[in-house]
Design a protein around this motif. Structure first.
Motif, PDB file in Angstrom:
ATOM      1  N   GLU A 118       0.850  -1.207   0.000  1.00 56.72           N
ATOM      2  CA  GLU A 118       0.000   0.000   0.000  1.00 56.72           C
ATOM      3  C   GLU A 118       0.878   1.247   0.000  1.00 56.72           C
ATOM      4  O   GLU A 118       0.649   2.193  -0.752  1.00 56.72           O
ATOM      5  CB  GLU A 118      -0.935  -0.046   1.215  1.00 56.72           C
ATOM      6  N   GLU A 119       1.921   1.218   0.841  1.00 60.25           N
ATOM      7  CA  GLU A 119       2.815   2.379   0.955  1.00 60.25           C
ATOM      8  C   GLU A 119       3.557   2.651  -0.360  1.00 60.25           C
ATOM      9  O   GLU A 119       3.640   3.784  -0.829  1.00 60.25           O
ATOM     10  CB  GLU A 119       3.817   2.112   2.090  1.00 60.25           C
ATOM     11  N   LEU A 120       4.090   1.573  -0.957  1.00 56.74           N
ATOM     12  CA  LEU A 120       4.828   1.729  -2.220  1.00 56.74           C
ATOM     13  C   LEU A 120       3.942   2.303  -3.322  1.00 56.74           C
ATOM     14  O   LEU A 120       4.344   3.204  -4.045  1.00 56.74           O
ATOM     15  CB  LEU A 120       5.383   0.373  -2.674  1.00 56.74           C
ATOM     16  N   LEU A 121       2.728   1.766  -3.408  1.00 56.45           N
ATOM     17  CA  LEU A 121       1.837   2.229  -4.471  1.00 56.45           C
ATOM     18  C   LEU A 121       1.322   3.636  -4.190  1.00 56.45           C
ATOM     19  O   LEU A 121       1.211   4.453  -5.094  1.00 56.45           O
ATOM     20  CB  LEU A 121       0.675   1.241  -4.664  1.00 56.45           C
ATOM     21  N   ARG A 122       1.034   3.923  -2.911  1.00 53.00           N
ATOM     22  CA  ARG A 122       0.577   5.268  -2.551  1.00 53.00           C
ATOM     23  C   ARG A 122       1.636   6.301  -2.915  1.00 53.00           C
ATOM     24  O   ARG A 122       1.358   7.318  -3.537  1.00 53.00           O
ATOM     25  CB  ARG A 122       0.264   5.335  -1.045  1.00 53.00           C
ATOM     26  N   THR A 123       2.897   6.001  -2.543  1.00 47.94           N
ATOM     27  CA  THR A 123       3.992   6.920  -2.835  1.00 47.94           C
ATOM     28  C   THR A 123       4.073   7.208  -4.328  1.00 47.94           C
ATOM     29  O   THR A 123       4.185   8.345  -4.754  1.00 47.94           O
ATOM     30  CB  THR A 123       5.328   6.295  -2.359  1.00 47.94           C
ATOM     31  N   ARG A 124       3.961   6.129  -5.116  1.00 49.96           N
ATOM     32  CA  ARG A 124       4.074   6.294  -6.564  1.00 49.96           C
ATOM     33  C   ARG A 124       2.895   7.087  -7.128  1.00 49.96           C
ATOM     34  O   ARG A 124       3.061   7.962  -7.976  1.00 49.96           O
ATOM     35  CB  ARG A 124       4.161   4.908  -7.239  1.00 49.96           C
ATOM     36  N   VAL A 125       1.697   6.797  -6.658  1.00 52.51           N
ATOM     37  CA  VAL A 125       0.504   7.490  -7.152  1.00 52.51           C
ATOM     38  C   VAL A 125       0.595   8.981  -6.844  1.00 52.51           C
ATOM     39  O   VAL A 125       0.272   9.824  -7.678  1.00 52.51           O
ATOM     40  CB  VAL A 125      -0.781   6.886  -6.528  1.00 52.51           C
ATOM     41  N   LEU A 126       1.094   9.322  -5.649  1.00 50.10           N
ATOM     42  CA  LEU A 126       1.194  10.733  -5.270  1.00 50.10           C
ATOM     43  C   LEU A 126       2.282  11.451  -6.065  1.00 50.10           C
ATOM     44  O   LEU A 126       2.252  12.665  -6.195  1.00 50.10           O
ATOM     45  CB  LEU A 126       1.424  10.873  -3.760  1.00 50.10           C
ATOM     46  N   GLN A 127       3.232  10.682  -6.598  1.00 50.73           N
ATOM     47  CA  GLN A 127       4.255  11.296  -7.456  1.00 50.73           C
ATOM     48  C   GLN A 127       3.717  11.640  -8.839  1.00 50.73           C
ATOM     49  O   GLN A 127       4.172  12.583  -9.469  1.00 50.73           O
ATOM     50  CB  GLN A 127       5.453  10.343  -7.635  1.00 50.73           C
ATOM     51  N   ILE A 128       2.751  10.852  -9.291  1.00 44.06           N
ATOM     52  CA  ILE A 128       2.310  11.067 -10.675  1.00 44.06           C
ATOM     53  C   ILE A 128       1.052  11.925 -10.783  1.00 44.06           C
ATOM     54  O   ILE A 128       0.687  12.353 -11.856  1.00 44.06           O
ATOM     55  CB  ILE A 128       2.090   9.738 -11.438  1.00 44.06           C
ATOM     56  N   GLN A 129       0.364  12.164  -9.671  1.00 41.79           N
ATOM     57  CA  GLN A 129      -0.868  12.953  -9.747  1.00 41.79           C
ATOM     58  C   GLN A 129      -0.846  14.034  -8.685  1.00 41.79           C
ATOM     59  O   GLN A 129      -0.624  13.760  -7.505  1.00 41.79           O
ATOM     60  CB  GLN A 129      -2.093  12.031  -9.553  1.00 41.79           C
ATOM     61  N   ASP A 130      -1.090  15.278  -9.115  1.00 40.59           N
ATOM     62  CA  ASP A 130      -1.155  16.413  -8.216  1.00 40.59           C
ATOM     63  C   ASP A 130      -2.183  16.146  -7.097  1.00 40.59           C
ATOM     64  O   ASP A 130      -3.324  15.790  -7.369  1.00 40.59           O
ATOM     65  CB  ASP A 130      -1.577  17.639  -9.056  1.00 40.59           C
ATOM     66  N   ALA A 131      -1.738  16.317  -5.849  1.00 41.05           N
ATOM     67  CA  ALA A 131      -2.579  15.962  -4.699  1.00 41.05           C
ATOM     68  C   ALA A 131      -3.903  16.731  -4.657  1.00 41.05           C
ATOM     69  O   ALA A 131      -4.903  16.223  -4.146  1.00 41.05           O
ATOM     70  CB  ALA A 131      -1.811  16.176  -3.401  1.00 41.05           C
ATOM     71  N   SER A 132      -3.941  17.939  -5.231  1.00 40.46           N
ATOM     72  CA  SER A 132      -5.188  18.701  -5.200  1.00 40.46           C
ATOM     73  C   SER A 132      -6.225  18.088  -6.141  1.00 40.46           C
ATOM     74  O   SER A 132      -7.408  18.361  -6.058  1.00 40.46           O
ATOM     75  CB  SER A 132      -4.926  20.152  -5.602  1.00 40.46           C
ATOM     76  N   GLN A 133      -5.731  17.268  -7.065  1.00 42.75           N
ATOM     77  CA  GLN A 133      -6.636  16.630  -8.023  1.00 42.75           C
ATOM     78  C   GLN A 133      -6.781  15.134  -7.761  1.00 42.75           C
ATOM     79  O   GLN A 133      -7.079  14.364  -8.664  1.00 42.75           O
ATOM     80  CB  GLN A 133      -6.112  16.848  -9.450  1.00 42.75           C
ATOM     81  N   LEU A 134      -6.504  14.763  -6.519  1.00 44.40           N
ATOM     82  CA  LEU A 134      -6.543  13.338  -6.213  1.00 44.40           C
ATOM     83  C   LEU A 134      -7.226  13.097  -4.876  1.00 44.40           C
ATOM     84  O   LEU A 134      -7.014  13.822  -3.905  1.00 44.40           O
ATOM     85  CB  LEU A 134      -5.113  12.782  -6.140  1.00 44.40           C
ATOM     86  N   LEU A 135      -8.063  12.073  -4.868  1.00 45.34           N
ATOM     87  CA  LEU A 135      -8.692  11.666  -3.620  1.00 45.34           C
ATOM     88  C   LEU A 135      -8.090  10.313  -3.259  1.00 45.34           C
ATOM     89  O   LEU A 135      -8.271   9.347  -3.997  1.00 45.34           O
ATOM     90  CB  LEU A 135     -10.205  11.553  -3.844  1.00 45.34           C
ATOM     91  N   TYR A 136      -7.324  10.273  -2.158  1.00 48.12           N
ATOM     92  CA  TYR A 136      -6.737   9.006  -1.750  1.00 48.12           C
ATOM     93  C   TYR A 136      -7.477   8.526  -0.501  1.00 48.12           C
ATOM     94  O   TYR A 136      -7.473   9.198   0.527  1.00 48.12           O
ATOM     95  CB  TYR A 136      -5.239   9.169  -1.461  1.00 48.12           C
ATOM     96  N   VAL A 137      -8.133   7.396  -0.604  1.00 47.04           N
ATOM     97  CA  VAL A 137      -9.000   6.943   0.480  1.00 47.04           C
ATOM     98  C   VAL A 137      -8.495   5.637   1.101  1.00 47.04           C
ATOM     99  O   VAL A 137      -8.273   4.655   0.399  1.00 47.04           O
ATOM    100  CB  VAL A 137     -10.449   6.708  -0.038  1.00 47.04           C
ATOM    101  N   ASP A 138      -8.308   5.665   2.408  1.00 47.74           N
ATOM    102  CA  ASP A 138      -7.978   4.461   3.170  1.00 47.74           C
ATOM    103  C   ASP A 138      -9.281   3.698   3.397  1.00 47.74           C
ATOM    104  O   ASP A 138     -10.085   4.068   4.251  1.00 47.74           O
ATOM    105  CB  ASP A 138      -7.357   4.897   4.507  1.00 47.74           C
ATOM    106  N   VAL A 139      -9.499   2.660   2.594  1.00 52.59           N
ATOM    107  CA  VAL A 139     -10.790   1.965   2.614  1.00 52.59           C
ATOM    108  C   VAL A 139     -11.006   1.233   3.939  1.00 52.59           C
ATOM    109  O   VAL A 139     -12.115   1.162   4.459  1.00 52.59           O
ATOM    110  CB  VAL A 139     -10.914   0.994   1.411  1.00 52.59           C
ATOM    111  N   GLU A 140      -9.913   0.728   4.514  1.00 47.62           N
ATOM    112  CA  GLU A 140     -10.005  -0.002   5.772  1.00 47.62           C
ATOM    113  C   GLU A 140     -10.624   0.843   6.885  1.00 47.62           C
ATOM    114  O   GLU A 140     -11.385   0.355   7.699  1.00 47.62           O
ATOM    115  CB  GLU A 140      -8.594  -0.488   6.175  1.00 47.62           C
ATOM    116  N   ARG A 141     -10.291   2.130   6.900  1.00 47.14           N
ATOM    117  CA  ARG A 141     -10.771   2.983   7.989  1.00 47.14           C
ATOM    118  C   ARG A 141     -12.040   3.756   7.632  1.00 47.14           C
ATOM    119  O   ARG A 141     -12.507   4.591   8.405  1.00 47.14           O
ATOM    120  CB  ARG A 141      -9.669   3.986   8.387  1.00 47.14           C
ATOM    121  N   LEU A 142     -12.585   3.465   6.475  1.00 45.60           N
ATOM    122  CA  LEU A 142     -13.743   4.205   5.998  1.00 45.60           C
ATOM    123  C   LEU A 142     -15.043   3.670   6.616  1.00 45.60           C
ATOM    124  O   LEU A 142     -15.196   2.468   6.804  1.00 45.60           O
ATOM    125  CB  LEU A 142     -13.798   4.044   4.468  1.00 45.60           C
ATOM    126  N   ALA A 143     -15.978   4.580   6.919  1.00 49.73           N
ATOM    127  CA  ALA A 143     -17.279   4.181   7.463  1.00 49.73           C
ATOM    128  C   ALA A 143     -18.042   3.351   6.432  1.00 49.73           C
ATOM    129  O   ALA A 143     -17.838   3.512   5.226  1.00 49.73           O
ATOM    130  CB  ALA A 143     -18.084   5.422   7.825  1.00 49.73           C
TER     131      ALA A 143
END
Lengths: 359, 174
Positions: A53-78
């Motif tokens: 999860e960490e490796l992929l998250r890091t890579r995704v945040l490198q390729i997409q501007d954070a203001s245009q990205l919604l990154y959701v931790d599904v495990e902790r989601l209601a």
């Protein structure tokens, strides 16, 4: 970006524009990928999953501007938020219901969603409104290239991309189109279409719910084979069959329009009437009647109502969406009351030639 | 062999464990689907279909193989992730990328059955895994490290951790 920002809009896949949008709702392509240095998800320890999860998250945040990205931790989601993402087709039901480190990354326009630690480490999904498989392939291919620049995928010289289930091995690609086929259902020809599709290795399933009578008459057609054909060939296989089905659906609509105009008009108008005046309505009934009204609008039987408005209602009246739009969690009975109220207000304020005030 | 519920040939062979005893069912595609949707209330029909496919393949392998040979194949274990072929057959999910090499003879008929082909002709990643040996080794070492921690063998776990770090560092790309 926040999850709640998504709720008001219909999402890319129900935007209702693009080529052949009266019948083709959306085009979707997903790629299944795994990191070579980790066990597949079902066999991964919690620390493996967290690292993936960490490796992929890091890579995704490198390729997409954070203001245009919604990154959701599904495990902790209601629960209601997970359901909300399932209703929007941004995550699978399995992803919502499983356990352990997992996430989803979504872009601002909801054209892509990256599921992390679903059945495979990474599922890259791209959705475009209407019939646009080539555009979807271009985007998914580019995303795949970008992610791969800094990560090593599990890949085999002979077998291609390696996946947790051998049914996805090779390209790891599923190409699908979502179609609205109310007239083929009404004229009872849908089963025939399915049988012929199965003969050429294409899978058909209802978009909402299971079984052949899909809720809202939405169907998804996709490739079954993932190995031994190139990505372009797989895209073409699905793309080639779509015009044929569109043609069948149009013929069935013409037939109904010609041969039983009065019955059809009566049916569609009654469905519209119920949606505008019911005081309690289930999600299932809403879908059924919306489907009929949608066809009515496309055939010119109902005026003053636009397809995008109906598309929004398909999604807004789903259980989790309704609760998010209203802002509180509700039991099924209460939802039916709120849904009826929502439909009434929405249809009143979104129809032309209606003197009611807009809000 | 005919389907147990109609006259069509049976293409699905399902083994159910009822009170610990295996009961065999031979069904055509239509009845197999009906049976599976009835018997499993889970929404994950994809995984039950995968398990059926695995079963189906096991049936194909059975041609020309004795029960002992079959049992032997079933018990073969991937040195990397530790699953047996039986684990795959019952769950329909593989444990790690190396399973495709280690269970290659068992998987080939299944893959051929599903896809009608055994060779990938599509996209190739830019840095295809010529480092796959090191990657496979990492999966194995991480598993051994966790086992050592579970056994409270911290000395061994420490050695394994150092080796993992060494390989990770020599691999600029994860």
């Amino acid at each position: 970006m926040e999850l709640n920002d998504l709720a008001r809009g219909p999402g890319e896949w129900l935007r209702g524009s693009g080529p052949e949008a009266d019948i083709v709702i959306s085009s979707r392509i997903r790629l299944a990928r795994n990191l070579a240095a980790f066990p597949f998800v079902s066999r991964a320890s919690e620390s493996d999953r967290a690292r993936v999860e960490e490796l992929l998250r890091t890579r995704v945040l490198q390729i997409q501007d954070a203001s245009q990205l919604l990154y959701v931790d599904v495990e902790r989601l209601a629960g209601v938020d997970r359901q909300f993402l399932v209703e929007r087709h941004l995550i699978s039901r399995e992803h919502a219901e499983s356990h352990g480190s997992r996430a989803v990354a979504i872009d601002g326009h909801e054209t892509f969603s990256l599921m992390i630690n679903e059945e495979d480490h990474l599922r890259i999904q791209v959705m475009h409104s209407g019939l646009d498989l080539d555009g979807a392939w271009e985007q998914v291919n580019r995303l795949d290239d970008l992610i791969e620049e800094k990560l090593t995928y599990a890949f085999h010289d002979e077998l291609g991309y390696l996946t947790a289930c051998p049914t996805n091995v090779g390209t790891g690609m599923r190409v699908s189109v979502m179609l609205h086929l109310p007239a083929l259902v009404l004229t009872r020809q849908i089963e025939k279409v399915f049988r012929s599709l199965q003969k050429i290795s294409l899978a058909v399933r209802g978009l909402f719910g299971e079984g052949s009578q899909a809720m809202g008459d939405f169907y998804q057609i996709s490739n079954q084979i993932t190995l031994g054909q190139s990505e372009q060939e797989l895209v073409k296989q699905v793309a080639d069959i779509v015009p044929v089905i569109i043609d069948y659906e149009r013929q069935a609509r013409d037939f109904l329009f010609r041969e039983s105009h009065q019955n059809l008009n009566d049916r569609v108008s009654r469905d519209y009437g119920i949606l505008r005046s019911a005081k309690k309505i289930s999600s299932e009934e809403t879908m059924r009647r919306l489907s009929s009204v949608r066809m009515g609008v496309n055939l010119g039987l109902i005026e003053g109502l636009d397809i995008p408005v109906l598309n929004e209602l398909f999604i807004h009246t789903q259980p989790a969406h309704l609760q998010k739009l209203i802002g509180s969690e509700l039991e099924s009975e209460d939802r039916n009351v709120e849904r009826a109220l929502y439909l009434q207000r929405y249809l009143q304020s979104h129809t032309r030639g209606d003197e009611s005030e807009r809000n | 062999m005919k389907c147990q519920k109609c006259d069509k040939p049976s293409t699905f062979h399902i083994t159910e464990l009822t009170d610990g005893k295996p009961v065999e069912l031979h069904l055509c595609e239509e009845h197999a689907r009906e049976y599976l949707t009835q018997s499993s209330q889970e929404p994950t029909t994809a995984s039950s279909m995968a398990a059926v496919l695995a079963q189906q393949m096991a049936q194909q392998m059975a041609v020309g193989q004795t029960a002992e040979e079959l049992a032997e194949l079933d018990q073969q274990i991937c040195p990397c992730c530790g699953i047996s072929f039986y684990d795959f057959r019952s769950q329909g999910r593989l444990g790690c990328p190396h399973d495709y090499s280690c269970f290659a003879p068992q998987l080939e008929p299944l893959i051929l059955n599903v896809h009608g082909e055994t060779k990938h002709v599509g996209k190739i990643p830019r840095h295809a895994a010529d480092r796959s040996e090191a990657q496979t080794r990492l999966i194995q070492l991480r598993r051994q490290m966790e086992e050592s921690v579970a056994d409270e063998n911290y000395e061994r776990a420490g050695q394994l951790r150092d080796e993992i770090r060494r390989i990770e560092q020599s691999e600029e790309i994860q």
